[in-house]
Design a protein around this motif. Structure first.
Motif, PDB file in Angstrom:
ATOM      1  N   VAL A  79       0.802  -1.013  -0.152  1.00  0.00           N
ATOM      2  CA  VAL A  79      -0.069  -0.134   0.005  1.00  0.00           C
ATOM      3  C   VAL A  79       0.888   1.077  -0.060  1.00  0.00           C
ATOM      4  O   VAL A  79       0.758   2.203  -0.708  1.00  0.00           O
ATOM      5  CB  VAL A  79      -1.027   0.121   1.190  1.00  0.00           C
ATOM      6  N   ALA A  80       1.907   1.364   0.897  1.00  0.00           N
ATOM      7  CA  ALA A  80       2.896   2.256   0.790  1.00  0.00           C
ATOM      8  C   ALA A  80       3.588   2.606  -0.360  1.00  0.00           C
ATOM      9  O   ALA A  80       3.601   3.566  -0.958  1.00  0.00           O
ATOM     10  CB  ALA A  80       4.000   2.077   2.089  1.00  0.00           C
TER      11      ALA A  80
ATOM     12  N   GLY B 108       1.192   4.124  -2.853  1.00  0.00           N
ATOM     13  CA  GLY B 108       1.133   5.487  -2.670  1.00  0.00           C
ATOM     14  C   GLY B 108       2.392   6.160  -3.191  1.00  0.00           C
ATOM     15  O   GLY B 108       2.174   7.413  -3.769  1.00  0.00           O
ATOM     16  N   PHE B 109       3.614   5.714  -3.022  1.00  0.00           N
ATOM     17  CA  PHE B 109       4.700   6.494  -3.696  1.00  0.00           C
ATOM     18  C   PHE B 109       4.478   6.483  -5.071  1.00  0.00           C
ATOM     19  O   PHE B 109       4.900   7.391  -5.805  1.00  0.00           O
ATOM     20  CB  PHE B 109       5.665   5.860  -3.339  1.00  0.00           C
ATOM     21  N   LYS B 110       4.039   5.295  -5.689  1.00  0.00           N
ATOM     22  CA  LYS B 110       3.928   5.380  -7.279  1.00  0.00           C
ATOM     23  C   LYS B 110       2.969   6.242  -7.731  1.00  0.00           C
ATOM     24  O   LYS B 110       3.144   6.964  -8.900  1.00  0.00           O
ATOM     25  CB  LYS B 110       3.142   3.797  -7.722  1.00  0.00           C
ATOM     26  N   ARG B 111       1.769   6.535  -7.080  1.00  0.00           N
ATOM     27  CA  ARG B 111       0.679   7.701  -7.426  1.00  0.00           C
ATOM     28  C   ARG B 111       1.275   8.910  -6.979  1.00  0.00           C
ATOM     29  O   ARG B 111       1.153   9.962  -7.942  1.00  0.00           O
ATOM     30  CB  ARG B 111      -0.540   7.404  -6.782  1.00  0.00           C
TER      31      ARG B 111
ATOM     32  N   THR C 274       6.008   5.938   9.056  1.00  0.00           N
ATOM     33  CA  THR C 274       6.670   4.823   9.836  1.00  0.00           C
ATOM     34  C   THR C 274       8.303   5.281  10.077  1.00  0.00           C
ATOM     35  O   THR C 274       8.862   5.952   9.047  1.00  0.00           O
ATOM     36  CB  THR C 274       6.530   3.803   8.974  1.00  0.00           C
ATOM     37  N   PRO C 275       9.078   4.388  10.870  1.00  0.00           N
ATOM     38  CA  PRO C 275      10.299   4.683  11.318  1.00  0.00           C
ATOM     39  C   PRO C 275      11.261   4.553   9.971  1.00  0.00           C
ATOM     40  O   PRO C 275      12.313   5.374   9.781  1.00  0.00           O
ATOM     41  CB  PRO C 275      10.683   3.804  12.257  1.00  0.00           C
TER      42      PRO C 275
ATOM     43  N   ARG D 245      12.902   3.886   2.108  1.00  0.00           N
ATOM     44  CA  ARG D 245      12.582   3.509   0.791  1.00  0.00           C
ATOM     45  C   ARG D 245      13.058   4.030  -0.567  1.00  0.00           C
ATOM     46  O   ARG D 245      13.153   5.331  -0.540  1.00  0.00           O
ATOM     47  CB  ARG D 245      10.917   3.515   0.823  1.00  0.00           C
ATOM     48  N   PRO D 246      13.337   3.168  -1.458  1.00  0.00           N
ATOM     49  CA  PRO D 246      13.832   3.830  -2.926  1.00  0.00           C
ATOM     50  C   PRO D 246      12.754   4.965  -3.143  1.00  0.00           C
ATOM     51  O   PRO D 246      13.479   5.862  -3.697  1.00  0.00           O
ATOM     52  CB  PRO D 246      13.853   2.468  -3.641  1.00  0.00           C
ATOM     53  N   PRO D 247      11.281   5.012  -3.378  1.00  0.00           N
ATOM     54  CA  PRO D 247      10.911   5.768  -3.731  1.00  0.00           C
ATOM     55  C   PRO D 247      10.973   7.289  -2.966  1.00  0.00           C
ATOM     56  O   PRO D 247      10.897   8.194  -3.736  1.00  0.00           O
ATOM     57  CB  PRO D 247       9.331   5.424  -3.961  1.00  0.00           C
ATOM     58  N   ALA D 248      11.158   7.122  -1.691  1.00  0.00           N
ATOM     59  CA  ALA D 248      11.273   8.252  -0.788  1.00  0.00           C
ATOM     60  C   ALA D 248      12.616   8.853  -1.211  1.00  0.00           C
ATOM     61  O   ALA D 248      12.542  10.130  -1.221  1.00  0.00           O
ATOM     62  CB  ALA D 248      11.360   7.840   0.399  1.00  0.00           C
ATOM     63  N   ARG D 249      13.579   8.189  -1.607  1.00  0.00           N
ATOM     64  CA  ARG D 249      14.915   8.741  -1.999  1.00  0.00           C
ATOM     65  C   ARG D 249      14.821   9.319  -3.353  1.00  0.00           C
ATOM     66  O   ARG D 249      15.509  10.411  -3.580  1.00  0.00           O
ATOM     67  CB  ARG D 249      15.795   7.553  -2.192  1.00  0.00           C
ATOM     68  N   GLU D 250      13.992   8.856  -4.179  1.00  0.00           N
ATOM     69  CA  GLU D 250      13.755   9.093  -5.573  1.00  0.00           C
ATOM     70  C   GLU D 250      13.056  10.886  -5.337  1.00  0.00           C
ATOM     71  O   GLU D 250      13.488  11.815  -5.965  1.00  0.00           O
ATOM     72  CB  GLU D 250      12.858   8.468  -6.442  1.00  0.00           C
TER      73      GLU D 250
END
Length: 228
Positions: A54-55, A58-61, A103-104, A109-114
């Motif tokens: 699910v997370a 969310g990043f994908k969208r 979340t901690p 996560r790779p999408p967060a780094r992107e």
């Protein structure tokens, strides 16, 4: 038409809007999505993997719009739009957002780094123009922390006078901390410090072939003293 996997993700996100992640069960997901438990386990394995998916969705969208958007002529406009998009996505998709950033291990996560790299790219353009008070990486961390904190606060606080205009006030405060405002001298040395911070930020992203490594080191040391 939504495929089975996407149907399960959407159903899970809808359930998460009503209750917390701890309360949602695989059985609840099955009932909401109209599938059997083996189908959920086939696609995701277990509840933890389902929530991770699910997370990821969310990043994908969230990132799809960023990937398709070309930089504008003014990076400051891009920075403002990025803040609005971030907060807006969180308020529109709270279930996804809480799993993405609440979340901690969210930042790993790779999408967060992107997303972080996109922000740093905007800030590097501002630094090259002498408009940044901090190096881009530091500025990106400051802005991201402010945007996430603001969004999570808005999601956890009922609408009312306390939250009216909060996102805009936080944006102005955070941007004011990282952007060079080009304010006139006030007689207390702040103008020199502002200029020194801006030049430090610019030098962090711009190659200075005119200076030897020793000269560059001396310049950075002097600027560091002017911009504590």
């Amino acid at each position: 038409m939504t495929d089975t996997r996407g149907q399960i993700l959407d159903a899970t996100a809808t359930l998460l809007e009503r209750t917390g992640a701890e309360e949602v069960s695989i059985r609840d997901v099955c009932q909401a999505a109209g599938v059997t438990a083996p189908t959920v386990y086939h696609h995701f394995g277990d509840k933890k993997a389902l929530l991770e998916a699910v997370a990821a969705e969310g990043f994908k969208r969230y990132l799809s719009a960023k990937r398709s958007r070309r930089p504008s002529a003014d990076p400051l406009d891009d920075l403002h739009r990025g803040w609005a998009d971030h907060v807006g996505f969180g308020l529109e998709h709270p279930a996804f957002y809480r799993l993405m950033y609440g979340t901690p291990d969210a930042e790993d996560r790779p999408p967060a780094r992107e997303g972080h790299r996109v922000l740093v790219g905007i800030l590097e353009r501002l630094a090259e123009a002498g408009r940044l008070r901090l190096p881009p990486e530091q500025a990106a961390t400051t802005i991201h922390t402010g945007a996430v904190g603001t969004t999570l606060s808005l999601l956890s606080t009922p609408e009312g006078p306390r939250t009216a205009g909060l996102a805009d006030r936080m944006r102005d405060a955070v941007f004011g901390a990282v952007l060079h405002q080009n304010e006139p001298p006030d007689g207390k040395g702040t103008a020199a410090a502002e200029l020194a911070r801006a030049l430090l930020a610019t030098l962090s992203v711009r190659h200075t072939a005119e200076l030897t490594p020793g000269e560059r080191g001396i310049l950075l040391e002097l600027l560091g003293k002017l911009a504590p």
